[in-house]
Enzyme design. Structure first.
Site, PDB file in Angstrom:
ATOM      1  N   GLU A  37       0.272  -1.437  -0.061  1.00 14.74           N
ATOM      2  CA  GLU A  37      -0.065  -0.095  -0.270  1.00 14.74           C
ATOM      3  C   GLU A  37       1.056   1.365   0.248  1.00 14.74           C
ATOM      4  O   GLU A  37       1.681   1.388   1.166  1.00 14.74           O
ATOM      5  CB  GLU A  37      -0.901   0.102   1.062  1.00 14.74           C
ATOM      6  CG  GLU A  37      -2.166   1.312   0.806  1.00 14.74           C
ATOM      7  CD  GLU A  37      -2.018   1.425   2.507  1.00 14.74           C
ATOM      8  OE1 GLU A  37      -1.662   0.534   3.376  1.00 14.74           O
ATOM      9  OE2 GLU A  37      -3.386   2.237   2.539  1.00 14.74           O
ATOM     10  N   ARG A 262       5.351 -13.001   9.226  1.00 18.46           N
ATOM     11  CA  ARG A 262       6.062 -11.832   9.063  1.00 18.46           C
ATOM     12  C   ARG A 262       7.042 -12.157   9.706  1.00 18.46           C
ATOM     13  O   ARG A 262       8.141 -12.410  10.992  1.00 18.46           O
ATOM     14  CB  ARG A 262       5.420 -10.478   9.516  1.00 18.46           C
ATOM     15  CG  ARG A 262       4.798 -10.680  10.527  1.00 18.46           C
ATOM     16  CD  ARG A 262       3.815  -9.397  10.786  1.00 18.46           C
ATOM     17  NE  ARG A 262       3.923  -7.997  10.734  1.00 18.46           N
ATOM     18  CZ  ARG A 262       3.834  -7.454  10.029  1.00 18.46           C
ATOM     19  NH1 ARG A 262       2.281  -7.091  10.550  1.00 18.46           N
ATOM     20  NH2 ARG A 262       4.463  -6.090   9.817  1.00 18.46           N
ATOM     21  N   LYS A 272       4.955  -0.395  11.675  1.00 11.58           N
ATOM     22  CA  LYS A 272       4.702   0.945  10.932  1.00 11.58           C
ATOM     23  C   LYS A 272       4.618   1.705  11.623  1.00 11.58           C
ATOM     24  O   LYS A 272       5.396   2.863  11.886  1.00 11.58           O
ATOM     25  CB  LYS A 272       3.457   0.919   9.227  1.00 11.58           C
ATOM     26  CG  LYS A 272       3.569   1.668   8.239  1.00 11.58           C
ATOM     27  CD  LYS A 272       2.563   1.489   7.452  1.00 11.58           C
ATOM     28  CE  LYS A 272       3.517   0.479   6.642  1.00 11.58           C
ATOM     29  NZ  LYS A 272       2.570   0.456   4.960  1.00 11.58           N
TER      30      LYS A 272
END
Length: 566
Positions: A37, A262, A272
């Site tokens: 994204e 992850r 993030k």
RNA sequence: UGGGGCGUCGUCAAGUGGUAAGACACAGGAUUUUGGUUCCUGGAUUCGGAGGUUCGAAUCCUCCCGCCCCAGCCA
């Protein structure tokens, strides 16, 4: 020089694809995609995904698309798509002409939504956001159906079109899938497919005022692109039944979704949200601060794409939560840099040495090897004279037993130069600090070998004082202090309390061998015995390079010191 | 307490019924004009725990324990 690409190790995704190839499940086709994204910078966790997707495609003679999942215009910006493209390219991957955007498919997605409405599988809901939340139920209680759930197809068709035409304010209504408000999987409790957002999109501008949610877009985008293996992280496993539902209801190509864990790394953060806090609260200078685990930060630190790719291959791919030791990343880095970085001598914390029996006002040139790992890199000449600098840490007036560098009465070798013996020290009268070391040299040891075969326990790097080139050097350390909790679970201290206040040390007046005056931005060097350094592309000026320490060399002596300190 | 996952050396990670790969880290040793590099050597009698099936289990079954994810009109 040959690169050090590792041979692929077995992992469950590779096994699945290999099996699909054997059974001809996708007619021998392998199509993956990396779907970021564009709302932030890529970090090393994304590198893992990039390497998996592009790597597997390459390995099986398939293709990997770069697709931006840009379904939320309130958070996404063109700046991010540019940085993402630069990072993927830098890592060494090529998407050729396959640069796609979820927004490329907005018309198709809209048609899909209408199709679902026609099939009685989607409806326009006029509940408020808060109401939708309370109607959803909880983890243990089923939800309730919206009073608007049974609007007619015609009514839904009309309402949805009016949503698109901008006849309703944001939040007034949404399009929902009609699935099952009692499902134990909350994702199936009539998820929102479209919401009204009066925001201009970085690509479609003001064409739309309704935008599909990620859940309604992602699976269909993969379908449209003919993706065979839709690889994503574990948190999307619960969404898979929903994606399956959409694909089946729409009767379109159905990729296989495969989830993996992850990446987590010790001594840093990869979320993030936390990365943003580091930037916004000023703990670092920006997304590309060399301490950041972002690809732009690692690049500016001096990391090589090869090292990161090897790291991603070595950590493997699995479904269990794990935290990889930063030491592995550093190992991969040193492995690459050791083969490729030219060696050079630099003294970071200078201590002057005067060689009493060396002629004054005399300079001679000595031959030094550029890289013992690669003779093809040749040699260079470095000046030597009566006054030189050595590292402060290489001299101790009163050394402990395991210290075998310079100290009073002891003889050591100056790399590529001579054996010198310490014959005295000059101290500051007030502080007692050693200001200068006095030595004598043995002219017979020129180049660093003693004709009589006598040995010396240490070899020191040095820089001739008159010709030394002064520069600024930044030493970087981990962003976070070690935690006693091995896995960053709930009880670990808040990460800000773990921030290492000494993650950056700026040194000026470092003494470098004169050849470094011409160091160009992004050049890499090994400062002998110290580490690998990178000429900062942002803060360096012509004739005034700023060096970033990429990583230290393995340092057995430092380890010994640390242990003896307890 | 609903649903979905996961538990193999300090850290990653192979292994999918035939008797525990490999890597990093760690500890020894050799070579070395970087206390670097390189090179040997050492380590899980054991696979979250307890039962069971089997000639044989990390791999199959049962129960238990622990950890992660999900209640955005974020992705």
């Amino acid at each position: 020089m040959a690169s050090i690409d590792l041979k692929p190790a077995s992992n469950f995704i590779r096994n699945i694809i290999a099996e699909d190839q054997e059974t001809g499940k996708w007619d021998g086709r392998v199509q993956t995609r990396f779907p970021p994204e564009p709302n932030g910078y890529l970090h090393i966790g994304h590198a893992k995904s990039i390497c998996i997707n592009f790597g597997l495609a390459a390995e099986f003679k398939g293709r990997c698309n770069l697709r931006f999942d840009d379904t939320n215009p309130t958070k996404e910006e063109q700046e991010y798509v540019e940085s993402i493209k630069a990072d993927v390219r830098w890592l060494g991957f090529d998407w050729e002409d396959r640069e796609f955007y979820a927004s490329d498919y907005f018309d198709t997605l809209y048609a899909f939504a209408v199709d679902l409405i026609e099939k009685g599988k989607a409806y326009v809901d006029s509940l408020s956001a808060e109401e939708i939340r309370s109607y959803r139920g909880t983890l243990t209680e089923p939800g309730r159906e919206s009073p608007y759930r049974n609007r007619t197809v015609a009514e839904n068709r009309d309402l949805f079109e009016r949503m698109r035409n901008g006849e309703f304010p944001a939040g007034e209504c949404v399009l929902r899938a009609k699935i099952d408000m009692a499902s134990p999987n909350l994702n199936m409790r009539d998820p929102v497919m479209y919401r009204i957002l009066f925001a201009s999109h970085h690509r479609t501008g003001d064409k739309w005022c309704i935008y599909p949610t990620y859940d309604f877009a992602h699976g269909q985008c993969d379908s449209i692109e003919g993706i065979t293996h839709s690889i994503c992280t574990l948190e999307f496993e619960d969404h898979r039944p929903l994606y399956d539902w959409f694909l089946d209801a729409l009767e379109i190509h159905h990729p296989r979704q495969i989830e993996f864990a992850r990446l987590n790394l010790t001594r840093t953060v990869l979320s993030k949200r936390k990365l943003i806090r580091l930037v916004e609260e000023g703990y670092v200078t920006g997304w590309d601060d060399p301490r950041m685990p972002t690809l732009s930060g690692l690049r500016r630190r001096g990391y090589t794409p090869q090292a990161i790719r090897n790291f991603c291959e070595r950590i493997g791919v699995a479904r269990r939560d794990s935290t990889v030791d930063m030491a592995l990343l550093e190992y991969c880095l040193r492995e690459d840099l050791n083969r490729t970085a030219p060696r050079v001598m630099a003294v970071l914390r200078p201590l002057k040495v005067v060689i009493e029996n060396y002629p004054e006002n005399h300079t001679e040139m000595l031959k030094a090897v550029n890289n013992p790992e690669d003779p093809g890199m040749g040699t260079r000449q470095v000046p030597f004279s009566r006054e030189i600098y050595i590292e402060r840490g290489d001299f101790m007036e009163d050394p402990p037993k395991k210290f075998f560098r310079l100290s009073p009465g002891r003889e050591v070798r100056l790399r590529y130069a001579y054996f010198i013996t310490c014959v005295g020290v000059v101290k500051d009268e007030k502080t007692g600090e050693v200001k200068e070391v006095r030595c004598t040299y043995d002219p017979a040891t020129r180049g660093g070998d003693a004709p009589d075969g006598r040995k010396v326990k240490a070899t020191l790097h040095w820089v001739s004082a008159p010709q030394a080139f002064d520069a600024k050097v930044r030493l970087y350390d981990y962003l976070l202090n070690e935690t006693s909790e091995p896995d960053a679970g709930k009880d670990t201290p808040e990460f800000k309390e773990r921030i290492n206040p000494d993650s950056l040390t700026v040194l000026s007046g470092c003494k470098l061998e004169p050849g470094l005056a011409g160091a160009l931005p992004e050049n890499r060097y090994q400062f002998e015995r110290l580490g690998y350094f990178f000429v900062d592309p942002v803060d360096s000026a012509p004739g005034a390079p700023v060096f970033n320490r990429t990583v230290t060399l393995r340092d057995t002596w430092a380890k010994i010191q640390k242990q003896s300190r307890g």
